[in-house]
Design a protein around this motif. Structure first.
Motif, mmCIF file in Angstrom:
data_model
loop_
_atom_site.group_PDB
_atom_site.id
_atom_site.type_symbol
_atom_site.label_atom_id
_atom_site.label_comp_id
_atom_site.label_asym_id
_atom_site.label_seq_id
_atom_site.Cartn_x
_atom_site.Cartn_y
_atom_site.Cartn_z
ATOM 1 N N LYS A 224 -62.405 49.883 36.676
ATOM 2 C CA LYS A 224 -63.538 49.067 36.244
ATOM 3 C C LYS A 224 -63.980 48.085 37.339
ATOM 4 N N GLN A 225 -63.403 48.210 38.528
ATOM 5 C CA GLN A 225 -63.770 47.319 39.629
ATOM 6 C C GLN A 225 -64.032 48.150 40.879
ATOM 7 N N THR A 226 -64.632 47.524 41.864
ATOM 8 C CA THR A 226 -64.937 48.227 43.115
ATOM 9 C C THR A 226 -64.561 47.379 44.324
ATOM 10 N N ARG A 227 -63.444 46.687 44.223
ATOM 11 C CA ARG A 227 -63.012 45.848 45.335
ATOM 12 C C ARG A 227 -61.776 46.413 46.023
ATOM 13 N N TRP A 228 -60.784 46.880 45.265
ATOM 14 C CA TRP A 228 -59.522 47.298 45.845
ATOM 15 C C TRP A 228 -59.210 48.745 45.477
ATOM 16 N N THR A 229 -58.696 49.472 46.438
ATOM 17 C CA THR A 229 -58.205 50.826 46.160
ATOM 18 C C THR A 229 -56.789 50.727 45.605
ATOM 19 N N TYR A 230 -56.296 51.834 45.092
ATOM 20 C CA TYR A 230 -54.939 51.846 44.539
ATOM 21 C C TYR A 230 -53.917 51.497 45.617
ATOM 22 N N SER A 231 -54.091 52.042 46.807
ATOM 23 C CA SER A 231 -53.139 51.784 47.891
ATOM 24 C C SER A 231 -53.129 50.316 48.280
ATOM 25 N N GLU A 232 -54.286 49.663 48.252
ATOM 26 C CA GLU A 232 -54.358 48.249 48.606
ATOM 27 C C GLU A 232 -53.638 47.389 47.580
ATOM 28 N N ILE A 233 -53.793 47.734 46.310
ATOM 29 C CA ILE A 233 -53.084 46.978 45.269
ATOM 30 C C ILE A 233 -51.586 47.245 45.360
ATOM 31 N N ALA A 234 -51.211 48.494 45.667
ATOM 32 C CA ALA A 234 -49.797 48.815 45.848
ATOM 33 C C ALA A 234 -49.202 47.999 46.995
ATOM 34 N N ASN A 235 -49.962 47.844 48.051
ATOM 35 C CA ASN A 235 -49.489 47.059 49.185
ATOM 36 C C ASN A 235 -49.313 45.591 48.805
ATOM 37 N N ARG A 236 -50.251 45.063 48.005
ATOM 38 C CA ARG A 236 -50.132 43.681 47.532
ATOM 39 C C ARG A 236 -48.909 43.523 46.625
ATOM 40 N N SER A 237 -48.606 44.551 45.855
ATOM 41 C CA SER A 237 -47.437 44.490 44.969
ATOM 42 C C SER A 237 -46.156 44.394 45.774
ATOM 43 N N ILE A 238 -46.066 45.173 46.851
ATOM 44 C CA ILE A 238 -44.878 45.113 47.707
ATOM 45 C C ILE A 238 -44.752 43.731 48.342
ATOM 46 N N ASN A 239 -45.844 43.219 48.904
ATOM 47 C CA ASN A 239 -45.810 41.913 49.555
ATOM 48 C C ASN A 239 -45.485 40.795 48.571
ATOM 49 N N GLY A 240 -46.011 40.936 47.335
ATOM 50 C CA GLY A 240 -45.781 39.908 46.332
ATOM 51 C C GLY A 240 -44.333 39.813 45.878
ATOM 52 N N THR A 241 -43.585 40.920 45.971
ATOM 53 C CA THR A 241 -42.181 40.929 45.547
ATOM 54 C C THR A 241 -41.226 41.037 46.727
ATOM 55 N N LEU A 242 -41.750 40.958 47.949
ATOM 56 C CA LEU A 242 -40.936 41.193 49.140
ATOM 57 C C LEU A 242 -39.802 40.191 49.272
ATOM 58 N N VAL A 243 -40.116 38.899 49.190
ATOM 59 C CA VAL A 243 -39.091 37.874 49.365
ATOM 60 C C VAL A 243 -38.043 37.964 48.266
ATOM 61 N N ARG A 244 -38.489 38.279 47.056
ATOM 62 C CA ARG A 244 -37.537 38.428 45.949
ATOM 63 C C ARG A 244 -36.565 39.575 46.235
ATOM 64 N N SER A 245 -37.079 40.685 46.745
ATOM 65 C CA SER A 245 -36.223 41.830 47.071
ATOM 66 C C SER A 245 -35.242 41.476 48.179
ATOM 67 N N ILE A 246 -35.732 40.760 49.196
ATOM 68 C CA ILE A 246 -34.862 40.370 50.304
ATOM 69 C C ILE A 246 -33.754 39.441 49.818
ATOM 70 N N ASN A 247 -34.119 38.451 49.017
ATOM 71 C CA ASN A 247 -33.127 37.504 48.504
ATOM 72 C C ASN A 247 -32.074 38.208 47.664
ATOM 73 N N THR A 248 -32.519 39.093 46.775
ATOM 74 C CA THR A 248 -31.591 39.821 45.913
ATOM 75 C C THR A 248 -30.626 40.664 46.739
ATOM 76 N N THR A 249 -31.153 41.341 47.754
ATOM 77 C CA THR A 249 -30.319 42.215 48.574
ATOM 78 C C THR A 249 -29.325 41.429 49.404
ATOM 79 N N VAL A 250 -29.785 40.337 50.021
ATOM 80 C CA VAL A 250 -28.895 39.530 50.862
ATOM 81 C C VAL A 250 -27.765 38.929 50.031
ATOM 82 N N VAL A 251 -28.106 38.397 48.862
ATOM 83 C CA VAL A 251 -27.086 37.797 47.993
ATOM 84 C C VAL A 251 -26.071 38.845 47.553
ATOM 85 N N ALA A 252 -26.533 40.066 47.305
ATOM 86 C CA ALA A 252 -25.621 41.136 46.896
ATOM 87 C C ALA A 252 -24.783 41.640 48.069
ATOM 88 N N LEU A 253 -25.349 41.647 49.276
ATOM 89 C CA LEU A 253 -24.647 42.175 50.445
ATOM 90 C C LEU A 253 -23.554 41.236 50.967
#
Length: 367
Positions: A224-253
């Motif tokens: 219903k929008q014409t601003r972002w492609t699926y790949s662009e939103i997927a990329n934003r999703s990765i960036n938005g959770t990146l620090v959380r993933s890094i923190n979780t992994t480091v604490v576990a490692l």
């Protein structure tokens, strides 16, 4: 706020970001190279299966002055098979020899009694039959197969089949790398190793589902929008959770690294290596696959969908038209973007929540 926390906030708001999806071919190439190396190592070296899988005997002695290296040479010469010796806390030795039957076990025990200068009655011998080890191996494979099937079913229901396929590929990627490292390093494979493998699959799946959940919310009403492609939103999703993933992994490692390098390496607690190596390699591979493999693969599969192809075509046409006028596509953005009830979803993938219709501001712009 710390630098990492500040970076995480900026990634979450979409102020900064890295193009993971756009460079996905690089990550695919790296993963293929690592996987091929693991497979070659597995084919050439094979796995050093423990006594629980191959059968054999375990001899436990009382306190002795013989060193571990000397005991290994003595046990190998007495049995004709490679022996694994560990020093126990009471000063005794634990000698493990694979592929030994009952008759040969008695001969080895008598010879070890002479070599180690320990009375025969002070040496305990425990036999493990190969059939029992085969049952353990079959149950481990069965459990792994059931886990994989349940994961695919759950993700297909909770998200969609493309995400289920991507998660399955990521899990197989993690298992292959971990098993390959075991083959290259030569660590013994025991039931603890199997437990470690199953554990890291859970961690890997957790990171993947976190990104998938963000992606699912961010793509709600995407057509219903014409601003972002699926790949662009997927990329934003990765960036938005990146620090959380890094923190979780480091604490576990960190604790796992303590088990592997301090417990297994410095203190010589070899039994800790069985599970700690699987956890260490698997956790690192799982964090990598959830970011660099699973989500880019979902974007690849999704962009093949006719609706996503049509959406991308409209977006590119709109951007081209805006560029021809000397404007940005965002300057022309009107009410054809995400509907009002989907605005929070856009915030999840790194954009500010949209204002009510008619205010003229667009997501991601500062006041």
């Amino acid at each position: 706020m710390s630098r990492l926390g500040s970076l995480g906030a900026r990634l979450y708001r979409g102020e900064v970001g890295y193009d993971f999806i756009g460079k996905r071919k690089i990550w695919y190439g790296i993963s293929i190279l690592i996987t091929i190396t693991a497979i070659v190592g597995l084919a050439v070296s094979g796995l050093n299966m423990g006594i629980e899988f191959k059968g054999g005997a375990v001899f436990t002695t009382t306190k002795t002055n013989v060193s571990v290296a000397q005991a290994e040479d003595m046990a190998t010469e007495a049995s004709g098979h490679q022996a694994i010796v560990q020093k126990l806390g009471n000063g005794g030795l634990r000698i493990q020899i694979t592929e030994v039957d009952t008759a040969k076990s008695d001969q080895i025990k008598n010879q070890l009694s002479k070599d180690l200068d320990v009375p025969t009655e002070k040496i305990a011998a425990d036999l493990v039959g190969p059939s029992w080890g085969e049952q353990i191996a079959n149950k481990a494979w069965t459990g792994l197969g059931i886990f994989m099937v349940l994961v695919v079913i759950y993700l297909a229901i909770a998200f969609e089949w493309r995400m289920a396929i991507a998660a399955l590929v990521a899990l197989i990627h993690d298992i292959t790398i971990t098993v390959g490292v075991y083959a290259l390093v030569g660590f013994e494979v025991t039931p603890g190793t199997v437990i470690g493998l199953l554990t890291i699959l859970g961690y890997s799946l957790y990171d993947t589902v976190v990104v998938f959940d963000s992606l699912k919310e961010g793509t709600n009403g995407i057509t219903k929008q014409t601003r972002w492609t699926y790949s662009e939103i997927a990329n934003r999703s990765i960036n938005g959770t990146l620090v959380r993933s890094i923190n979780t992994t480091v604490v576990a490692l960190l604790p796992v690294a303590g088990l592997l390098f301090i417990g297994g390496g410095v203190l010589g607690a070899g039994m800790l290596n069985d599970i700690s190596l699987a956890l260490f390699v698997g956790l690192a591979a799982g964090a990598y696959s959830s970011i660099f493999i699973a989500t880019p693969l979902v974007a690849d599969l999704k962009e093949r969908d006719p609706q996503m192809k049509a959406l991308k075509k409209r977006i590119l046409a709109k951007r081209a038209a805006a560029a021809a006028k000397g404007e940005s596509a965002e300057d022309e953005q009107q009410d054809d973007d995400f509907p009002q009830d989907a605005a929070p979803a856009a915030a999840v993938v790194g954009q500010r929540q949209q204002p009510p219709r008619g205010h003229g501001r667009t997501p991601g712009k500062r006041r």
